[in-house]
Motif scaffolding. Sequence first.
Motif, mmCIF file in Angstrom:
data_model
loop_
_atom_site.group_PDB
_atom_site.id
_atom_site.type_symbol
_atom_site.label_atom_id
_atom_site.label_comp_id
_atom_site.label_asym_id
_atom_site.label_seq_id
_atom_site.Cartn_x
_atom_site.Cartn_y
_atom_site.Cartn_z
ATOM 1 N N ARG A 85 68.643 67.949 -8.219
ATOM 2 C CA ARG A 85 68.088 69.023 -7.391
ATOM 3 C C ARG A 85 69.204 69.883 -6.791
ATOM 4 N N ALA A 86 70.352 69.280 -6.482
ATOM 5 C CA ALA A 86 71.495 70.062 -5.997
ATOM 6 C C ALA A 86 71.995 71.016 -7.083
ATOM 7 N N ALA A 87 71.946 70.587 -8.335
ATOM 8 C CA ALA A 87 72.315 71.467 -9.442
ATOM 9 C C ALA A 87 71.361 72.654 -9.523
ATOM 10 N N LEU A 88 70.072 72.412 -9.327
ATOM 11 C CA LEU A 88 69.108 73.513 -9.316
ATOM 12 C C LEU A 88 69.363 74.442 -8.135
ATOM 13 N N ASP A 89 69.743 73.880 -6.996
ATOM 14 C CA ASP A 89 70.125 74.710 -5.842
ATOM 15 C C ASP A 89 71.267 75.647 -6.224
ATOM 16 N N ALA A 90 72.279 75.103 -6.893
ATOM 17 C CA ALA A 90 73.443 75.911 -7.268
ATOM 18 C C ALA A 90 73.056 77.032 -8.216
ATOM 19 N N LEU A 91 72.211 76.716 -9.200
ATOM 20 C CA LEU A 91 71.806 77.735 -10.163
ATOM 21 C C LEU A 91 70.931 78.805 -9.529
ATOM 22 N N SER A 93 71.217 79.875 -6.435
ATOM 23 C CA SER A 93 71.874 80.402 -5.235
ATOM 24 C C SER A 93 72.235 81.874 -5.335
ATOM 25 N N GLY A 94 72.178 82.444 -6.528
ATOM 26 C CA GLY A 94 72.629 83.808 -6.730
ATOM 27 C C GLY A 94 74.115 83.917 -7.023
ATOM 28 N N ARG A 95 74.816 82.800 -7.035
ATOM 29 C CA ARG A 95 76.254 82.802 -7.288
ATOM 30 C C ARG A 95 76.575 83.222 -8.714
ATOM 31 N N TYR A 96 75.653 82.956 -9.637
ATOM 32 C CA TYR A 96 75.885 83.244 -11.048
ATOM 33 C C TYR A 96 74.873 84.291 -11.502
ATOM 34 N N SER A 97 75.321 85.527 -11.633
ATOM 35 C CA SER A 97 74.404 86.629 -11.919
ATOM 36 C C SER A 97 73.781 86.510 -13.302
ATOM 37 N N GLN A 98 74.394 85.741 -14.205
ATOM 38 C CA GLN A 98 73.846 85.596 -15.559
ATOM 39 C C GLN A 98 72.733 84.552 -15.631
#
Length: 249
Positions: A85-91, A93-98
């Motif tokens: 679930r933390a990995a899904l949070d990271a994805l 988060s808007g940090r990776y525009s792609q």
Amino acid sequence: MSHQGQIGVYFDSDGHRLLGTLFLARGDSPKPTAVLLHGLPGIEKNYDLAHALRDHGWNALIFHYRGCWGSAGDYTFKTIPDDVRAALDALGSGRYSQVDPVRLVLVGHSLGGWAAVLAALTDLRARAVAVYGAVADPRELHFTTADAENEFTPWLHGQAPEGFVAQWQALDATYVPVEQVARLSPRPLLILHGAADEVVPLEQAESLFTQAVDPRELVIHPEANHVFAWHRPWLRSQILGWLDRLALA
């Protein structure tokens, strides 16, 4: 094109820094992304799947749960779904525009399949789940301390063989996918398994399929072993074909 097809990533899970690689498909527009979850201890990391997904227009994230392969913390079974679930949070988060945060899928091998189902049950951001060689009922798999010492704990931080066995035996119904998987519906579930799997018996896949609710698919390779070592092209084609059929909006 502003990226080179892959970047190193790290993110936090309950105060522990987890490490991984994000494989980025061509172009800078947001794309669907698969989180590839390795098993126990994760000798097979599924880089071939990540490369195939990237060539197919999907991003793919491979990361390592706490306490293994350089990620911080002690390895514990019950925190692995939290790390997913933390990995899904990271994805998301808007940090990776792609990365399109509304088109995320979990793909898990062995214990990673176990984690994929359990994490998706409480996280609707996982739009679909695919598993192969998945642990569906850990109560049916029995390890000795010798098994743990020879096959698992050398690669896991904070896990002695005796503690490994005790933690495994403590996985109650809350951590048993066959007891929980019906709640995954209406999200799609793909179950792949090898009939020659000597680590996780085929019956685990059949039980998971029986307890799941449509939409679900079960596909069995008559000769594949636990890691599909000699049948990786078949495995890749099954997963890519299923992703194409999902037609995520």
